[in-house]
Motif scaffolding. Structure first.
Motif, PDB file in Angstrom:
ATOM      1  N   GLY A   1       0.822  -1.202   0.000  1.00 49.13           N
ATOM      2  CA  GLY A   1       0.000   0.000   0.000  1.00 49.13           C
ATOM      3  C   GLY A   1       0.855   1.250   0.000  1.00 49.13           C
ATOM      4  N   HIS A   2       1.955   1.215  -0.766  1.00 54.89           N
ATOM      5  CA  HIS A   2       2.886   2.344  -0.861  1.00 54.89           C
ATOM      6  C   HIS A   2       3.496   2.693   0.491  1.00 54.89           C
ATOM      7  CE1 HIS A   2       1.251   2.686  -4.857  1.00 54.89           C
ATOM      8  NE2 HIS A   2       0.065   2.984  -4.375  1.00 54.89           N
ATOM      9  N   GLY A   3       3.846   1.649   1.245  1.00 47.99           N
ATOM     10  CA  GLY A   3       4.515   1.878   2.517  1.00 47.99           C
ATOM     11  C   GLY A   3       3.596   2.152   3.679  1.00 47.99           C
TER      12      GLY A   3
ATOM     13  N   ALA B   1       1.736   1.639   8.871  1.00 52.86           N
ATOM     14  CA  ALA B   1       3.055   2.257   8.692  1.00 52.86           C
ATOM     15  C   ALA B   1       2.916   3.616   8.009  1.00 52.86           C
ATOM     16  CB  ALA B   1       3.962   1.345   7.876  1.00 52.86           C
ATOM     17  N   VAL B   2       3.889   4.468   8.220  1.00 53.60           N
ATOM     18  CA  VAL B   2       3.879   5.830   7.683  1.00 53.60           C
ATOM     19  C   VAL B   2       5.194   6.087   6.954  1.00 53.60           C
ATOM     20  CG1 VAL B   2       3.804   8.290   8.269  1.00 53.60           C
ATOM     21  CG2 VAL B   2       2.364   6.662   9.515  1.00 53.60           C
ATOM     22  N   VAL B   3       5.104   6.749   5.801  1.00 57.43           N
ATOM     23  CA  VAL B   3       6.287   7.119   5.029  1.00 57.43           C
ATOM     24  C   VAL B   3       6.691   8.540   5.411  1.00 57.43           C
ATOM     25  CG1 VAL B   3       7.290   7.383   2.737  1.00 57.43           C
ATOM     26  CG2 VAL B   3       5.509   5.656   3.129  1.00 57.43           C
ATOM     27  N   GLY B   4       7.890   8.677   5.977  1.00 56.63           N
ATOM     28  CA  GLY B   4       8.372   9.990   6.390  1.00 56.63           C
ATOM     29  C   GLY B   4       8.901  10.795   5.219  1.00 56.63           C
ATOM     30  N   PRO B   5       9.234  12.066   5.438  1.00 57.76           N
ATOM     31  CA  PRO B   5       9.664  12.951   4.355  1.00 57.76           C
ATOM     32  C   PRO B   5      10.983  12.545   3.701  1.00 57.76           C
ATOM     33  CG  PRO B   5       9.887  14.041   6.490  1.00 57.76           C
ATOM     34  CD  PRO B   5       9.116  12.795   6.725  1.00 57.76           C
ATOM     35  N   THR B   6      11.793  11.744   4.389  1.00 57.92           N
ATOM     36  CA  THR B   6      13.035  11.257   3.780  1.00 57.92           C
ATOM     37  C   THR B   6      12.844   9.895   3.131  1.00 57.92           C
ATOM     38  OG1 THR B   6      13.798  10.178   5.827  1.00 57.92           O
ATOM     39  CG2 THR B   6      14.414  12.489   5.494  1.00 57.92           C
ATOM     40  N   GLY B   7      11.604   9.404   3.120  1.00 59.97           N
ATOM     41  CA  GLY B   7      11.311   8.099   2.550  1.00 59.97           C
ATOM     42  C   GLY B   7      11.340   6.962   3.546  1.00 59.97           C
ATOM     43  N   GLN B   8      11.668   7.251   4.798  1.00 59.75           N
ATOM     44  CA  GLN B   8      11.755   6.189   5.794  1.00 59.75           C
ATOM     45  C   GLN B   8      10.365   5.714   6.194  1.00 59.75           C
ATOM     46  OE1 GLN B   8      14.839   5.388   6.145  1.00 59.75           O
ATOM     47  NE2 GLN B   8      14.498   3.594   7.453  1.00 59.75           N
TER      48      GLN B   8
ATOM     49  N   GLU C   1       8.042   3.801   8.824  1.00 58.49           N
ATOM     50  CA  GLU C   1       7.975   3.426  10.241  1.00 58.49           C
ATOM     51  C   GLU C   1       6.542   3.072  10.619  1.00 58.49           C
ATOM     52  OE1 GLU C   1      10.386   2.989  12.224  1.00 58.49           O
ATOM     53  OE2 GLU C   1      12.078   4.043  11.301  1.00 58.49           O
ATOM     54  N   PRO C   2       6.341   1.984  11.401  1.00 58.45           N
ATOM     55  CA  PRO C   2       7.351   0.984  11.739  1.00 58.45           C
ATOM     56  C   PRO C   2       7.715   0.145  10.513  1.00 58.45           C
ATOM     57  CG  PRO C   2       5.188   0.260  12.465  1.00 58.45           C
ATOM     58  CD  PRO C   2       5.008   1.664  11.962  1.00 58.45           C
ATOM     59  N   PRO C   3       8.848  -0.542  10.565  1.00 62.87           N
ATOM     60  CA  PRO C   3       9.265  -1.357   9.427  1.00 62.87           C
ATOM     61  C   PRO C   3       8.212  -2.418   9.083  1.00 62.87           C
ATOM     62  CG  PRO C   3      11.074  -1.084  10.976  1.00 62.87           C
ATOM     63  CD  PRO C   3       9.849  -0.551  11.654  1.00 62.87           C
ATOM     64  N   ILE C   4       8.072  -2.678   7.791  1.00 59.47           N
ATOM     65  CA  ILE C   4       7.093  -3.657   7.315  1.00 59.47           C
ATOM     66  C   ILE C   4       7.793  -5.000   7.107  1.00 59.47           C
ATOM     67  CG2 ILE C   4       5.525  -4.250   5.425  1.00 59.47           C
ATOM     68  CD1 ILE C   4       5.193  -1.208   4.962  1.00 59.47           C
ATOM     69  N   ARG C   5       7.248  -6.042   7.721  1.00 60.28           N
ATOM     70  CA  ARG C   5       7.810  -7.382   7.585  1.00 60.28           C
ATOM     71  C   ARG C   5       6.715  -8.360   7.173  1.00 60.28           C
ATOM     72  NH1 ARG C   5      11.385  -4.629   7.384  1.00 60.28           N
ATOM     73  NH2 ARG C   5      13.292  -4.509   8.630  1.00 60.28           N
TER      74      ARG C   5
ATOM     75  N   GLY D   1      10.408  -4.482   4.043  1.00 61.41           N
ATOM     76  CA  GLY D   1      10.278  -3.152   3.494  1.00 61.41           C
ATOM     77  C   GLY D   1       9.078  -2.935   2.598  1.00 61.41           C
ATOM     78  N   PRO D   2       8.916  -1.702   2.106  1.00 61.53           N
ATOM     79  CA  PRO D   2       7.737  -1.354   1.305  1.00 61.53           C
ATOM     80  C   PRO D   2       7.669  -2.045  -0.046  1.00 61.53           C
ATOM     81  CG  PRO D   2       9.311   0.449   1.321  1.00 61.53           C
ATOM     82  CD  PRO D   2       9.779  -0.533   2.343  1.00 61.53           C
ATOM     83  N   MET D   3       8.811  -2.540  -0.554  1.00 60.29           N
ATOM     84  CA  MET D   3       8.797  -3.276  -1.821  1.00 60.29           C
ATOM     85  C   MET D   3       8.974  -4.774  -1.596  1.00 60.29           C
ATOM     86  SD  MET D   3       8.137  -0.885  -3.980  1.00 60.29           S
ATOM     87  CE  MET D   3       8.576  -1.197  -5.698  1.00 60.29           C
ATOM     88  N   GLN D   4       9.019  -5.191  -0.315  1.00 62.53           N
ATOM     89  CA  GLN D   4       8.989  -6.602   0.084  1.00 62.53           C
ATOM     90  C   GLN D   4      10.064  -7.456  -0.591  1.00 62.53           C
ATOM     91  OE1 GLN D   4       6.288  -8.272   2.570  1.00 62.53           O
ATOM     92  NE2 GLN D   4       7.436  -6.429   3.088  1.00 62.53           N
TER      93      GLN D   4
END
Length: 243
Positions: free
Chosen positions: A110-112, A117-124, A126-130, A162-165
């Motif tokens: 779902g695009h991170g 989970a939330v995508v921060g302004p630097t692309g990070q 959080e929390p990590p997706i597993r 991660g967001p691209m698994q």
């Protein structure tokens, strides 16, 4: 009296309102293409991908114009566009489009935003997706641990990260830094999108051809259902709408 009755006045006012609001008719939804590969979507402006820091920020204006219509968060959309821009300059013969990366990102996480989970302004992210343990259960591949649990937190079986698994072993080979912080991080959507683009180009060759696109997507996930779902979502993004 001028002959305008109250009833006639109401009709005139209703007609005027209808003209202003197009009689309440919504803009027709664009037809979703059925092409393979899915179309490339809104053209990317040329950016200096070799500049300092997070060069995906240079796509802020481009992404802002698409984010609401496609339902893709702006930072994630910048990441997909940036990855396509990098490959357009480093491997133009691949022809990977941001729409394909967005289709994968949508299906995978779902695009991170999977599980809150939330995508921060630097692309990070959080929390990590597993993902779930790849333990060979019903409908699940069996992949014994390849990273000692360093990336996925599981020392017994691999989990997609991660967001691209990515599978940890695949990330170790293909993961790159894309946001300029010097770290290749599978939990950063910039890094993950560019790493996915590199992997897809290496596997499929020319992703502008049906054979190349099919080969790349099947290497990413060996499933016809997965391929069709990615194609459908990428095709929707290509005409600027939500799937």
């Amino acid at each position: 009296m001028d002959g305008v009755t109250p009833t006639r006045l109401l009709v005139v006012l209703a007609a005027a309102a209808c003209l202003v609001a197009a009689c309440g008719s919504p803009t027709p939804r664009p037809e979703i293409p059925e092409d393979v590969p899915p179309p490339p979507g809104a053209p990317l402006p040329f950016i200096d991908v070799n500049g300092p820091g997070r060069t995906a920020d240079l796509l802020a204006g481009w992404a802002a114009g698409l984010s609401d219509a496609t339902g893709i968060g702006q930072t994630a959309l910048e990441a997909y566009g940036h990855a396509a821009a990098v490959l357009a300059q480093s491997r133009p013969e691949c022809g990977i489009a941001w729409t394909t990366l967005a289709g994968i990102g949508s299906v995978e996480s779902g695009h991170g935003t999977h599980a809150g989970a939330v995508v921060g302004p630097t692309g990070q992210v959080e929390p990590p997706i597993r993902g779930i343990p790849l333990d060979g259960g019903p409908g699940v591949a069996e992949i014994p641990d390849t990273d000692g649990g360093r990336l996925d937190g599981d020392p017994e079986f691999d989990r997609a990260i991660g967001p691209m698994q990515f599978i940890p072993e695949t990330w170790v080979r293909w993961g790159v830094d894309a946001n300029g912080d010097g770290v290749a991080d599978p939990d950063n959507i910039d890094d993950a999108a560019l790493s996915a683009a590199r992997y897809l180009c290496a596997r499929g060759g020319d992703l502008r051809t049906p054979d190349g696109w099919y080969t790349a997507l099947m290497a990413y996930n060996l499933s016809g259902d997965y391929l069709r779902l990615v194609r459908d979502r990428a095709a929707a993004y290509s005409v600027g709408v939500r799937p």
